[in-house]
Design a protein around this motif. Structure first.
Motif, short mmCIF file in Angstrom:
data_model
loop_
_atom_site.label_atom_id
_atom_site.label_comp_id
_atom_site.label_asym_id
_atom_site.label_seq_id
_atom_site.Cartn_x
_atom_site.Cartn_y
_atom_site.Cartn_z
N ALA A 51 0.71 -1.77 0.19
CA ALA A 51 -0.24 0.06 -0.40
C ALA A 51 0.89 1.85 0.01
O ALA A 51 0.14 2.41 -0.58
N ALA A 52 2.20 1.72 0.85
CA ALA A 52 3.13 2.62 0.71
C ALA A 52 4.35 1.84 0.48
O ALA A 52 4.41 0.82 0.85
N VAL A 53 5.31 3.28 0.24
CA VAL A 53 6.45 2.72 0.55
C VAL A 53 7.82 3.54 1.13
O VAL A 53 6.81 4.59 0.83
N LEU A 54 8.30 2.60 1.88
CA LEU A 54 8.99 3.98 2.71
C LEU A 54 10.53 3.35 2.02
O LEU A 54 11.20 3.13 2.46
N VAL A 55 10.86 4.72 2.10
CA VAL A 55 12.92 5.00 1.89
C VAL A 55 13.65 5.56 3.00
O VAL A 55 13.30 6.69 2.89
N ASP A 56 14.99 4.86 3.33
CA ASP A 56 15.71 5.61 3.85
C ASP A 56 17.13 5.21 3.88
O ASP A 56 17.42 4.09 3.00
N GLY A 57 18.29 5.79 4.80
CA GLY A 57 19.27 5.30 4.76
C GLY A 57 19.88 4.86 6.03
O GLY A 57 19.64 5.10 6.88
N ALA A 58 21.27 3.61 5.84
CA ALA A 58 21.29 2.57 7.24
C ALA A 58 22.70 3.68 7.01
O ALA A 58 23.12 4.65 6.87
N GLY A 59 23.31 4.04 8.93
CA GLY A 59 23.95 3.78 9.35
C GLY A 59 23.77 5.21 10.06
O GLY A 59 24.98 5.72 11.27
N GLY A 60 22.81 5.80 9.63
CA GLY A 60 22.54 6.93 10.68
C GLY A 60 23.29 8.48 10.80
O GLY A 60 23.45 9.82 11.58
N ARG A 61 24.17 8.65 9.08
CA ARG A 61 25.19 9.83 9.11
C ARG A 61 23.66 10.51 7.87
O ARG A 61 23.98 11.48 8.13
N GLY A 62 23.50 9.73 7.72
CA GLY A 62 22.36 10.74 6.31
C GLY A 62 21.92 9.76 5.20
O GLY A 62 21.70 8.42 4.79
#
Length: 383
Positions: A51-62
């Motif tokens: 129903a939806a897509v989420l995009v993020d980044g690993a590592g905590g820096r950005g």
């Protein structure tokens, strides 16, 4: 132990999750990463279970520090055209994101530069935090704002986009929202709870029982960003950057009584003269182009020519290879970059054109479409 993939793709109930996973490189994009993201999005677009897509980044820096510019440098030095395939795939992905048929949510926590803007700012909902730092710094490495950056920057109120493009300035959450590059400001420590709420809303179908509660969650948890410094700076930004040439802009900035204007002039004077002139023309052209696809087509023409230039190799060398921060541009004076020099970056590529401006369904995102209450930008109304 086998290395982890550079992109983590998984399903969490009805939520499709994409995590960029090169934390040591602040998730800088490679061709393989772009292809993996594109493939996941196309699969989920046709999957009624997502129903939806989420995009993020690993590592905590950005989220993402941009493209892998060492790759560009090495290829350009040996005459390898491989970056053209990367840019073609990346720009097609940017276009896909802009018209994605399901809510596309990007967590723009930490550093978001260049290609990171491309995989986030074209989405339906963009979340920034107190840690967010956004920029399009390409003129500093002998390149130009791409990934649809000319489209985004050209549509920021007044001449703020011109200022950001020619200086490569970094901005935080308040300015990102004021510029239409983000939608909501959440505390970084609230992101896990936000992801859980989004997962629950996706499971409810993001219809009357999903998007409504999520919108109320935003209203409860989102925090004020404070005033936008760029909005206040329009008093000197707009009159200084309204000119038709980089030389005139620099003269106006230098003559301005505002200390920030004179500081901007110093920043611009250190950038590639060729990139500055090509960027200004691309921005002015983008205002008249019909949409994101046409801007991406223009950016691709420019990028293909830049691959064979001295300044791209030299700019990356100075920034990330030798790290001496002392690029030797050629030409090194604005006056030595002629109109004919600039014209060649905009020449049609014939059969090599991307054609995104002509492809159906690849124009700017429609905030009133499938994103529903997740697309709360109302950018055009604000303008």
């Amino acid at each position: 132990m086998p290395a982890e993939p550079a992109v983590l793709v998984r399903r969490e109930g009805a939520l499709g999750r994409i995590t960029l996973n090169r934390p040591k490189a602040i998730n800088a994009l490679t061709t393989g990463m772009v292809q993996a993201i594109d493939a996941a999005l196309r699969t989920w677009a046709a999957d009624d279970g997502i129903a939806a897509v989420l995009v993020d980044g690993a590592g905590g820096r950005g989220l993402c520090a941009g493209g892998d510019i060492r790759f560009f440098h090495d290829c350009a030095r040996r005459g390898d055209p491989a970056p053209k395939a990367f840019w073609a795939a990346e720009y097609r992905l940017n276009a896909l994101i802009s018209t994605y048929p399901k809510p596309y949510v990007a967590l723009m926590d930490g550093l978001v530069m260049g290609g990171g803007i491309g995989i986030s700012a074209h989405g339906a909902t963009r979340i920034v935090t107190e840690r967010s730092v956004l920029s399009m710094p390409e003129v500093g490495i002998g390149f130009v704002p791409d990934v649809g950056g000319t489209h985004l920057l050209a549509r920021i109120p007044g001449e703020i986009g011109t200022h950001l493009a020619l200086t490569g300035a970094r901005i935080g959450a308040a300015d990102a929202i004021a510029c239409g590059l983000a939608d909501h400001h959440l505390p970084s420590d609230a992101l896990p709870a936000f992801v859980a709420a989004l997962r629950e809303a996706a499971g409810a179908g993001l219809g009357a029982g999903g998007a409504g509660p999520l919108a109320r969650w935003y209203a409860t948890v989102a925090v004020a960003t404070g005033p936008s410094s760029l909005a206040a700076d329009r008093a000197w930004i707009d009159p200084c950057y309204r000119h038709g040439s980089v030389e005139e802009i620099l003269a106006a900035l230098t003559a301005s009584p505002a200390p920030a204007a004179r500081a901007a002039a110093e920043e611009i004077a250190a950038k590639s003269p060729t990139s500055l002139k090509v960027t200004l023309r691309a921005l002015r052209s983008a205002r008249a182009l019909p949409g994101l696809g046409a801007c991406l087509d223009q950016e691709y023409r420019i990028a293909c020519v830049l691959l064979s230039t001295h300044d791209l190799v030299e700019g990356i060398r100075a920034a990330v290879v030798d790290k001496d921060r002392s690029p030797r541009w050629s030409p090194d004076r604005l006056d030595d970059v002629t109109a004919e020099d600039v014209d060649r970056f905009f020449a049609p590529l014939g059969d090599a054109e991307l054609g995104l401006g002509e492809a159906g369904g690849l124009g700017p995102a429609d905030d009133s479409g499938p994103g529903g209450e997740l697309g709360l930008r109302e950018r055009e109304a604000a303008r």
